[in-house]
Design an enzyme around this catalytic site. Structure first.
Site, short mmCIF file in Angstrom:
data_model
loop_
_atom_site.label_atom_id
_atom_site.label_comp_id
_atom_site.label_asym_id
_atom_site.label_seq_id
_atom_site.Cartn_x
_atom_site.Cartn_y
_atom_site.Cartn_z
N THR A 26 0.97 -1.42 -0.06
CA THR A 26 0.15 0.02 0.03
C THR A 26 0.97 1.25 -0.11
OG1 THR A 26 -1.96 1.17 1.08
CG2 THR A 26 -0.45 -0.04 2.51
N ASN A 152 -12.30 5.99 -1.39
CA ASN A 152 -12.33 7.57 -0.87
C ASN A 152 -12.66 7.71 0.36
OD1 ASN A 152 -14.87 6.49 -1.36
ND2 ASN A 152 -15.48 8.40 -2.23
N LYS A 175 -14.15 -6.14 3.36
CA LYS A 175 -13.02 -5.89 2.47
C LYS A 175 -12.70 -4.64 2.14
CE LYS A 175 -12.11 -6.21 -2.02
NZ LYS A 175 -10.83 -5.23 -1.98
N GLU A 228 -17.81 1.33 -8.02
CA GLU A 228 -18.35 1.84 -9.52
C GLU A 228 -19.46 0.95 -10.04
OE1 GLU A 228 -15.11 1.22 -12.07
OE2 GLU A 228 -13.79 2.93 -11.04
N VAL A 229 -20.16 1.64 -10.81
CA VAL A 229 -21.39 0.83 -11.46
C VAL A 229 -21.09 -0.52 -12.21
CG1 VAL A 229 -23.02 1.20 -13.18
CG2 VAL A 229 -22.58 2.99 -11.93
N GLY A 230 -19.92 -0.51 -12.97
CA GLY A 230 -19.51 -1.92 -13.41
C GLY A 230 -19.48 -2.98 -12.24
N GLU A 249 -24.00 1.13 -3.45
CA GLU A 249 -23.70 2.54 -3.37
C GLU A 249 -22.94 2.64 -4.50
OE1 GLU A 249 -25.48 4.44 -1.92
OE2 GLU A 249 -26.34 3.40 -0.05
N GLY A 251 -21.83 4.90 -8.45
CA GLY A 251 -21.07 6.16 -9.07
C GLY A 251 -22.41 7.03 -9.45
N CYS A 283 -18.45 10.39 -4.54
CA CYS A 283 -19.63 9.66 -5.47
C CYS A 283 -20.74 10.68 -5.75
CB CYS A 283 -20.20 8.23 -4.93
SG CYS A 283 -20.51 8.59 -3.17
N GLY A 457 -27.46 2.87 -7.89
CA GLY A 457 -27.59 1.96 -6.68
C GLY A 457 -28.67 1.36 -6.41
N GLU A 461 -28.13 3.56 2.85
CA GLU A 461 -27.31 3.30 4.02
C GLU A 461 -27.78 4.57 5.21
OE1 GLU A 461 -23.30 2.90 2.26
OE2 GLU A 461 -23.50 1.17 2.94
#
Ligand code: NDP
Length: 487
Positions: A26, A152, A175, A228-230, A249, A251, A283, A457, A461
């Site tokens: 990292t 983020n 994760k 991300e959406v994908g 949740e 983009g 986002c 999404g 939440e």
């Protein structure tokens, strides 16, 4: 900076090696240096985490809501006690300005734990007399839930997922994004110190494969993803094999709409917050800034003068407003969008380049950028960039701007600046977005439901609504008399 000790997986209330003995690095986004190595979790490690979570659940579910809430509350206090340390860790691993992280990351995570600590004892069912008897409902925990985070808001996302899950009596395997693996481990340590039974919160680290091991695991009941959406689509496909519940949740490409009667200073503040906070890596950002024609010049003048004043710098410096983007790859991705914007005819009013920061020469800095001369069909106006790039657009009237604002497959958020309250509420009703701010932008108190529409999404939440996504409702019918059988 000296390299820190290796970080391992957190399974069953303690650090454990990954079975395959593999690690990833990292990095500090401000200088590209390795902070430490982090163990990768493979299928066997995920299996161990599921076993540990099932074990932990026995003890956790036996506690009543008040007792579970007490553990979450103690964790919140520990977060606040370690506020500076966590704020620095998040700034180091995610490149976020230290001027932001104490409040936006640590306090918001602590607020979330406190909120759900209070809510844990309020989970209740309903009761109703019906023909021949009565029924009642029981909101029950789902079991082992998986949380998969974006990079983020690493600590905040870990809290937003684990607090409602645990308050409702579930266990969680979390994760983090591989770019920001550190703060979730610290949260795990603080959960333990607060008295959380071993196995109730686990952290597995790694890339998409580790995420897939979770989404495909038959004994995991639910997965909540921020990404991300994908990725959301891939997660939903994988979860469908075992019909897991999903919260996604994802983009956005949200509109921020400034009417001519707006307080322009507030509107500019909203546009700055909604485009340059956390280097634009948020986002819900209002990246399509629609300004009514008559106030365009005044708005632009204020926007540019305040953008010019933003200080790029080392994120650990308290005077820094804008830090580095998360990674080299992401910086190149953002710069390629800026290039595309220019190629398609957009004009850069300010910014538009990689920035070099003294002392952080290898950092991934991009100047806060404002584009003008755009049309709605251009790539940078349609696609999520997830960086400090604001698209300026103008409009004539409410009807036109509403149609243009909604002409996107995303539906995460939107903002309206106006002094006309009727118009504000009308716009809020007509915008096809999960969250609408009137005369503010990007403020997300924990009491407020948060989640997107359309491809941004599924599910909510925060707020009590989050419980609906971490419980299943059982209905119990009780007969009051004999069973009258016709045979
Ligand atoms: P990604 O979708 O790339 O990754 C999100 C997480 O999913 C990471 O932990 C990632 O692992 C993991 N992952 C990737 N592929 C799979 C898979 N096939 N199965 C399971 N897990 C997988 O998002 P980013 O981390 O790049 O975050 C940026 C995105 O997140 C933006 O689109 C942003 O809009 C969105 N976001 C949405 C928010 C919201 O609340 N609506 C809030 C914050 C961000 P790894 O990192 O190792 O690849």
């Amino acid at each position: 900076m000296e390299r820190q000790k290796d970080r391992l997986l957190w399974i069953g209330g303690q650090y454990q090696q990954g079975t395959a003995g593999e690690f990833f690095d990292t990095l500090n986004p401000a200088d590209g240096q390795v902070i430490c190595r982090v163990a990768i979790a493979g299928d066997e490690d995920v299996e161990r985490a599921v076993n540990a979570a099932e074990q932990g659940l026995r003890e956790w579910r036996a506690l009543d809501g008040t007792a579970r809430g007490r553990v979450l509350m103690r964790t919140a206090w520990l977060l606040r006690e370690h506020r500076d340390e966590l704020a620095h860790l998040e700034s180091l691993d995610a490149g976020k300005p230290i001027a932001e992280t104490p409040e936006a990351d640590v306090d918001s995570a602590a607020d979330c734990l406190e909120y759900f600590a209070g809510q844990a004892s309020s989970l209740q069912g309903e009761y109703q007399e019906v023909d021949g008897g009565f029924f009642y409902t029981r909101p029950e925990p789902l079991g082992v839930c998986a949380g998969i985070g974006a990079w983020n808001y690493p600590l905040q996302i870990a809290a937003w997922k684990s607090a409602p899950a645990l308050a409702a009596g579930n266990a969680m395997i979390f994760k983090p994004a591989e770019l920001t693996p550190l703060s979730a481990l610290r949260l795990a340590e603080l959960f333990k110190e607060a008295g959380l039974p071993d196995g109730v919160f686990n952290v597995v680290q790694g890339f998409a494969e580790t995420g897939q091991a979770l989404t495909g695991h038959p004994r995991i009941a639910k997965v909540s993803l921020t990404g991300e959406v994908g990725t959301g689509k891939a997660v939903m496909r994988s979860a469908s094999d075992s019909l897991k519940a999903v919260t996604l949740e994802l983009g956005g490409k949200s509109p921020l709409i400034v009417f001519e009667d707006a307080d322009l200073d507030n509107a500019v503040s909203g546009a700055l917050l909604g485009n340059f906070f956390t280097q634009g890596q948020i986002c819900t950002n209002g990246t399509r800034v629609f300004v009514q024609e008559s106030v365009r010049d005044a708005f632009v003048e204020k926007l540019l003068s305040r953008t010019r004043a933003l200080r790029l710098g080392n994120p650990q410096d308290p005077d820094t407003d804008v830090g580095p983007l998360i990674s080299q790859g992401h910086m190149e991705h953002v710069l390629s969008y800026i290039e595309k914007g220019r190629e398609e005819g957009g004009q850069v009013l300010i910014g538009g380049e990689r920035a070099r920061v003294p002392g952080c020469e290898n950092g991934h800095f991009v100047e806060p950028t404002v584009f003008d001369g755009l049309s709605d069909d251009m790539t940078i106006v349609r696609e999520e960039i997830f960086g400090p790039v604001l698209s300026l657009l103008t409009f004539r009237d409410e009807q036109e701007v509403t149609a243009r604002a909604n002409a996107t497959p995303f539906g995460l958020a939107g903002g309206v600046f106006t002094r006309d309250l009727d118009r504000g509420h009308r716009m809020a009703a007509n915008l096809d977005a999960g969250i609408v701010w009137i005369n503010h932008y990007n403020i997300t108190p924990i009491e407020m439901p948060f989640g997107g529409f359309k491809q941004s999404g599924i599910g909510k939440e925060n707020s009590r609504r989050a419980f609906e996504h971490y419980t299943r409702l059982k209905t119990v019918y009780v007969a009051k008399g004999d069973v009258e059988a016709p045979y």
